[in-house]
Structures are given as structure tokens and as C-alpha cells.
Write an enzyme that holds these catalytic residues in place. Structure first.
Site, PDB file in Angstrom:
ATOM      1  N   ARG A 195     -31.445  32.017 -77.789  1.00  0.00           N
ATOM      2  CA  ARG A 195     -30.606  32.121 -76.586  1.00  0.00           C
ATOM      3  C   ARG A 195     -31.470  31.773 -75.329  1.00  0.00           C
ATOM      4  O   ARG A 195     -32.435  32.307 -75.118  1.00  0.00           O
ATOM      5  CB  ARG A 195     -30.444  33.791 -76.289  1.00  0.00           C
ATOM      6  CG  ARG A 195     -29.439  34.500 -77.240  1.00  0.00           C
ATOM      7  CD  ARG A 195     -28.707  35.602 -76.698  1.00  0.00           C
ATOM      8  NE  ARG A 195     -29.744  36.721 -76.473  1.00  0.00           N
ATOM      9  CZ  ARG A 195     -29.264  38.002 -75.931  1.00  0.00           C
ATOM     10  NH1 ARG A 195     -28.307  38.302 -75.518  1.00  0.00           N
ATOM     11  NH2 ARG A 195     -30.209  38.768 -75.597  1.00  0.00           N
ATOM     12  N   THR A 253     -29.151  31.421 -69.207  1.00  0.00           N
ATOM     13  CA  THR A 253     -27.580  31.426 -69.562  1.00  0.00           C
ATOM     14  C   THR A 253     -27.115  32.040 -70.674  1.00  0.00           C
ATOM     15  O   THR A 253     -25.787  32.538 -70.642  1.00  0.00           O
ATOM     16  CB  THR A 253     -27.385  29.975 -69.725  1.00  0.00           C
ATOM     17  OG1 THR A 253     -27.949  29.473 -70.973  1.00  0.00           O
ATOM     18  CG2 THR A 253     -27.664  28.878 -68.747  1.00  0.00           C
ATOM     19  N   ASP A 260     -35.359  44.307 -78.718  1.00  0.00           N
ATOM     20  CA  ASP A 260     -35.452  43.203 -79.354  1.00  0.00           C
ATOM     21  C   ASP A 260     -35.820  43.337 -80.504  1.00  0.00           C
ATOM     22  O   ASP A 260     -36.757  43.782 -81.222  1.00  0.00           O
ATOM     23  CB  ASP A 260     -36.480  42.142 -78.703  1.00  0.00           C
ATOM     24  CG  ASP A 260     -36.102  40.878 -78.995  1.00  0.00           C
ATOM     25  OD1 ASP A 260     -35.670  39.964 -78.388  1.00  0.00           O
ATOM     26  OD2 ASP A 260     -36.296  40.578 -80.323  1.00  0.00           O
ATOM     27  N   ASP A 312     -38.631  41.151 -82.126  1.00  0.00           N
ATOM     28  CA  ASP A 312     -40.019  41.608 -81.542  1.00  0.00           C
ATOM     29  C   ASP A 312     -40.196  42.790 -82.311  1.00  0.00           C
ATOM     30  O   ASP A 312     -41.452  42.878 -82.769  1.00  0.00           O
ATOM     31  CB  ASP A 312     -40.179  41.573 -80.099  1.00  0.00           C
ATOM     32  CG  ASP A 312     -40.036  40.477 -79.258  1.00  0.00           C
ATOM     33  OD1 ASP A 312     -40.302  39.231 -79.830  1.00  0.00           O
ATOM     34  OD2 ASP A 312     -39.783  40.345 -78.210  1.00  0.00           O
TER      35      ASP A 312
HETATM   36  N1  URA Z   1     -31.108  40.878 -79.334  1.00  0.00           N
HETATM   37  C1  URA Z   1     -31.619  41.783 -79.609  1.00  0.00           C
HETATM   38  O1  URA Z   1     -32.801  41.772 -80.381  1.00  0.00           O
HETATM   39  N2  URA Z   1     -31.612  42.990 -79.025  1.00  0.00           N
HETATM   40  C2  URA Z   1     -30.544  43.421 -78.119  1.00  0.00           C
HETATM   41  O2  URA Z   1     -30.227  44.303 -77.422  1.00  0.00           O
HETATM   42  C3  URA Z   1     -29.700  42.063 -77.800  1.00  0.00           C
HETATM   43  C4  URA Z   1     -29.740  40.818 -78.546  1.00  0.00           C
END
Ligand code: URA
Length: 211
Positions: A106, A110, A202, A205
Site C-alpha cells: 500500500r 495514497t 499491522d 509487522d
Molecule cells: N493492514 C494491517 O496489517 N492492519 C490494519 O489494521 C490495516 C491494514
């Protein structure tokens, strides 16, 4: 309010494991293990309507026609990188399934998905494709990944995630009304950075300890 178009797989075992995953204090190794366990349970549900074929086998007592899966007709497609966390458990359940990968990231400004990798098995048009990504947030990456899979010829696609935001379900379903979404939970909303609230942070992560 419009009805959200997703199948909620809210088995108590999944909910319990998901709550531990959400917890900020859960370490990386535990997070990965739980994601793998949940993916088995999600796979069980998403594979519910798989076709079987009767094959002749011999039990210790007699012969019979027994139902078996055509595992090779199934294709799991991981949307990198977090998709791999769901993929591993699913492959444990259906080892002969074929595997594809779609790499999208991503753009942080944007939030638009940018493709950097695409590898899919051949004869994709004959397979049931199950695309996996733990987080359905804006829905942009998932919709773009599924579009790549369709462009490659796939006709039957399902999408499996762990957590979905209502905005993501709406956007994804608008782009791909023919693709059923399976999710373990539908959270409240997205924040201004495209993260799911309350969410789990995330997923990539947290799986790999990269932050
Ligand atoms: N991607 C993620 O890993 N966590 C989110 O909350 C949104 C997108």
C-alpha cells in the site's frame, strides 16, 4: 444501513484465539502460532462446499466407494506478505493444493496498492482459488489482487481474512460481487491511516516482528 456481504466465522475457538492476537502484549511467536491455528479453522469453513469424488478403496473388512477431495483443483493465493500467515495453516489442511502469490504494497500516502510480484499456477481457470490476506482494511489491495487473479483467468474465487472493516467489505464487494468474503470478525471502522479499529495493528509487522 446496507447489509454487509461477508460470511462471519465466529466460532468461540476462533474468537478466543483472535482476542489473544489483538492483545498488544502478545509476542510475535505466539501471534504467528495463533494465526496458523485460526487459519485451519477458517479453511475448514471455506472448504465446506468443496466437491468430492467417489473412489474405490478397501477397508480392512470390505471394499467401498469413498468420497475424496480433488486437492489439486484447489489453489490458495497469498496476498503478500501477511497472507503467508494464513496460507501455512491452510496448506497443513490441504497439502496437495496449489499455491499462488500476489505481491502488493500500500502506498502509505495514497493507500493505493502497487504490484511488485505475481506468480500463479497454470490452469487457474479450472481451480477454485482461495485468496488470503489477514486484514481487509480499505479493500483496495484485496480488490486489486483479486482483479489480477481474474485477469489471469480464474473463474471461481473466494476471499478469506481474519479481520475486516465495514468499509473494506463494502468496497471489495462493490468491485467483486461474485467473490464471497469469509472473515473471523468485522471491526468498527478504519482510522485516518487505513488501519482497522480496534484491530490488531499491522499484521505483517506483528507476524514477523518488524516493528
Ligand atoms: N493492514 C494491517 O496489517 N492492519 C490494519 O489494521 C490495516 C491494514
Amino acid at each position: 444501513m446496507t447489509k454487509l456481504k461477508a460470511i462471519l466465522v465466529d466460532h468461540p475457538l476462533i474468537q478466543h484465539k483472535l482476542s489473544i492476537m489483538r492483545d498488544l502484549t502478545t509476542p510475535t511467536s505466539k501471534f504467528r502460532q495463533l494465526l496458523r491455528e485460526i487459519s485451519l479453522l477458517l479453511a475448514y469453513e471455506v472448504c465446506r462446499d468443496l466437491e468430492t469424488e467417489l473412489v474405490d478403496i478397501r477397508t480392512p473388512l470390505e471394499t467401498m466407494s469413498a468420497p475424496k477431495l480433488e486437492g489439486k483443483k484447489l489453489c490458495f493465493i497469498s496476498i503478500l506478505r501477511a497472507g503467508n500467515g494464513l496460507l501455512d495453516g491452510m496448506l497443513d489442511l490441504v497439502p496437495p493444493a496449489r499455491v499462488g502469490h500476489v505481491g502488493l504494497y500500500r502506498d502509505p500516502k495514497t493507500l493505493i496498492p502497487v504490484e511488485y510480484y505475481l506468480k500463479l499456477p497454470e490452469k487457474i481457470e479450472d481451480r477454485l482459488c482461495i485468496a488470503v490476506d489477514p486484514m481487509l482494511a480499505t479493500g483496495n489491495s484485496a480488490a486489486a489482487a483479486v482483479q489480477r487473479i481474474k485477469d489471469a483467468g480464474a473463474k471461481r474465487i473466494k476471499f478469506v481474512c481474519l479481520l475486516a472493516a465495514p468499509e473494506g467489505i463494502e468496497a471489495f464487494s462493490d468491485s467483486h460481487p461474485d467473490v464471497t468474503i469469509y472473515t473471523a470478525a468485522i471491526d468498527r471502522k478504519l482510522n485516518d491511516h487505513g488501519y482497522i479499529l480496534p484491530g490488531l495493528g499491522d499484521a505483517g509487522d506483528r507476524m514477523y516482528g518488524t516493528k
